[in-house]
Design a protein around this motif. Structure first.
Motif, PDB file in Angstrom:
ATOM      1  N   SER A  86       1.300  -0.908   0.118  1.00  0.00           N
ATOM      2  CA  SER A  86      -0.130   0.098  -0.336  1.00  0.00           C
ATOM      3  C   SER A  86       0.580   0.937   0.219  1.00  0.00           C
ATOM      4  O   SER A  86       1.680   1.517   1.078  1.00  0.00           O
ATOM      5  CB  SER A  86      -0.972  -0.115   1.101  1.00  0.00           C
ATOM      6  N   CYS A 104      -7.029   0.286 -17.115  1.00  0.00           N
ATOM      7  CA  CYS A 104      -7.427   1.087 -15.822  1.00  0.00           C
ATOM      8  C   CYS A 104      -7.695   2.434 -15.943  1.00  0.00           C
ATOM      9  O   CYS A 104      -6.887   2.984 -16.836  1.00  0.00           O
ATOM     10  CB  CYS A 104      -6.332   1.157 -14.938  1.00  0.00           C
ATOM     11  N   SER A 108      -8.435   5.015 -11.613  1.00  0.00           N
ATOM     12  CA  SER A 108      -7.829   4.042 -10.319  1.00  0.00           C
ATOM     13  C   SER A 108      -6.566   4.304 -10.347  1.00  0.00           C
ATOM     14  O   SER A 108      -5.618   3.230  -9.681  1.00  0.00           O
ATOM     15  CB  SER A 108      -8.827   3.069 -11.321  1.00  0.00           C
ATOM     16  N   ASN A 134      -2.003   1.078  -8.395  1.00  0.00           N
ATOM     17  CA  ASN A 134      -3.906   0.831  -8.303  1.00  0.00           C
ATOM     18  C   ASN A 134      -4.006   0.979  -7.370  1.00  0.00           C
ATOM     19  O   ASN A 134      -4.160   0.398  -6.321  1.00  0.00           O
ATOM     20  CB  ASN A 134      -3.938  -0.444  -9.447  1.00  0.00           C
ATOM     21  N   ILE A 135      -4.965   2.276  -7.166  1.00  0.00           N
ATOM     22  CA  ILE A 135      -5.448   2.910  -5.712  1.00  0.00           C
ATOM     23  C   ILE A 135      -7.237   2.552  -5.894  1.00  0.00           C
ATOM     24  O   ILE A 135      -7.205   2.846  -4.960  1.00  0.00           O
ATOM     25  CB  ILE A 135      -5.493   4.271  -5.837  1.00  0.00           C
ATOM     26  N   GLY A 136      -7.207   1.661  -7.044  1.00  0.00           N
ATOM     27  CA  GLY A 136      -8.529   1.001  -7.217  1.00  0.00           C
ATOM     28  C   GLY A 136      -9.070   0.087  -6.546  1.00  0.00           C
ATOM     29  O   GLY A 136      -8.374  -0.787  -5.746  1.00  0.00           O
ATOM     30  N   ASN A 137     -10.279  -0.857  -6.341  1.00  0.00           N
ATOM     31  CA  ASN A 137     -10.122  -1.968  -5.902  1.00  0.00           C
ATOM     32  C   ASN A 137     -10.999  -3.094  -6.533  1.00  0.00           C
ATOM     33  O   ASN A 137     -11.205  -3.853  -6.363  1.00  0.00           O
ATOM     34  CB  ASN A 137     -12.249  -0.919  -5.371  1.00  0.00           C
ATOM     35  N   ALA A 138     -11.093  -2.965  -8.028  1.00  0.00           N
ATOM     36  CA  ALA A 138     -10.460  -4.192  -8.577  1.00  0.00           C
ATOM     37  C   ALA A 138      -9.384  -4.313  -9.527  1.00  0.00           C
ATOM     38  O   ALA A 138      -8.623  -3.182  -9.810  1.00  0.00           O
ATOM     39  CB  ALA A 138     -11.215  -4.337  -9.144  1.00  0.00           C
ATOM     40  N   LYS A 180      -3.110  -5.431  -9.643  1.00  0.00           N
ATOM     41  CA  LYS A 180      -4.137  -5.976  -8.144  1.00  0.00           C
ATOM     42  C   LYS A 180      -4.137  -4.583  -7.268  1.00  0.00           C
ATOM     43  O   LYS A 180      -3.536  -3.855  -7.198  1.00  0.00           O
ATOM     44  CB  LYS A 180      -3.481  -6.807  -7.939  1.00  0.00           C
ATOM     45  N   PRO A 181      -5.610  -4.822  -7.016  1.00  0.00           N
ATOM     46  CA  PRO A 181      -5.567  -3.686  -6.236  1.00  0.00           C
ATOM     47  C   PRO A 181      -4.379  -3.405  -5.425  1.00  0.00           C
ATOM     48  O   PRO A 181      -3.838  -4.069  -4.484  1.00  0.00           O
ATOM     49  CB  PRO A 181      -7.100  -3.828  -5.206  1.00  0.00           C
ATOM     50  N   GLY A 182      -3.240  -2.171  -4.885  1.00  0.00           N
ATOM     51  CA  GLY A 182      -2.642  -1.418  -3.949  1.00  0.00           C
ATOM     52  C   GLY A 182      -1.499  -2.385  -5.362  1.00  0.00           C
ATOM     53  O   GLY A 182      -0.166  -1.815  -4.272  1.00  0.00           O
TER      54      GLY A 182
END
Length: 231
Positions: A86, A104, A108, A134-138, A180-182
């Protein structure tokens, strides 16, 4: 009208009646003026309150719409790596080419540029890094090829671009990554310390000592400037 009666002459009683009538008229006029003044004061107060409310609304709207908002290379190919974790890079998106369908979106992702040290002695080639997160959720895919990402050097005030890694060494080969997220993708580039312009047609001159900033960009996504010094 009834005739005045009494021990005094009739003229005296008539004068008294006229005086009483005059006093009554004056009293009525004064009362009317007082009522009018009170109503006018209320209107003025209401108007003042309305103006104040309007001014407050305008101020709030301006603050809410303020935007901010606040922003906007390599002599050799850098190394690339992916790492999970993170991170909290600071970035903002600016107008630019649209993201290909299925990749993306800019909102995101976050991008951060940095220098490997704050001060570079004369003759040293600065090394810069870009981290895309990737700061999104998916999970999502994004082309992170050298043709899509840039490292740029600016004057400290951000008014003049001095160099970009894509000016003289363009690379359009795609490099689609699944993040991937994070998850992060990190890249490193080196700078020879000379100026450049798009197309590399202008003479390249050494950049003198001073304070500068490095900025990373991926498509329309741009990082905040990171300061560094040349000795």
């Amino acid at each position: 009208m009834l005739e005045p009666s009494g021990p005094l002459p009739p003229e005296i009683y008539q004068r008294r009646r006229m005086l009483a009538l005059g006093v009554a008229v004056v009293a009525v006029i004064v009362l009317v003026l007082i009522v009018t003044s009170l109503r006018g004061g209320g209107d003025d107060k209401a108007s003042a309150e309305a103006v104040a409310a309007s001014s407050s609304l305008t101020s709030t709207t301006a603050s809410a719409s303020t935007s901010v908002t606040e922003g906007s290379g390599s002599e050799s190919s850098g190394t690339a790596a992916q790492a999970s974790g993170s991170a909290a890079p600071v970035a903002g998106s600016v107008s630019g080419s649209a993201v290909p369908a299925g990749q993306c979106p800019d909102n995101s992702l976050a991008i951060k540029a940095s220098s490997d040290q704050p001060n570079y002695p004369a003759g040293t080639e600065p090394s810069f890094g870009i981290v895309v997160t990737n700061i999104g959720n998916a999970p999502c895919d994004r082309d992170l090829g050298a043709g899509m990402q840039q490292v740029m050097v600016y004057t400290l005030d951000g008014q003049k671009r001095l160099w970009s890694n894509t000016d003289c060494f363009p690379n359009t080969a795609p490099d689609v990554r699944t993040l991937k997220p994070g998850e992060q993708a990190a890249f490193t580039v080196k700078w020879s310390g000379a100026t450049s312009e798009p197309g590399c047609t202008a003479q390249r001159n050494p950049v003198g000592p001073g304070a500068y900033t490095v900025v990373g960009q991926l498509g329309a996504l741009r990082s905040t400037p990171e300061p560094f010094n040349l000795g």
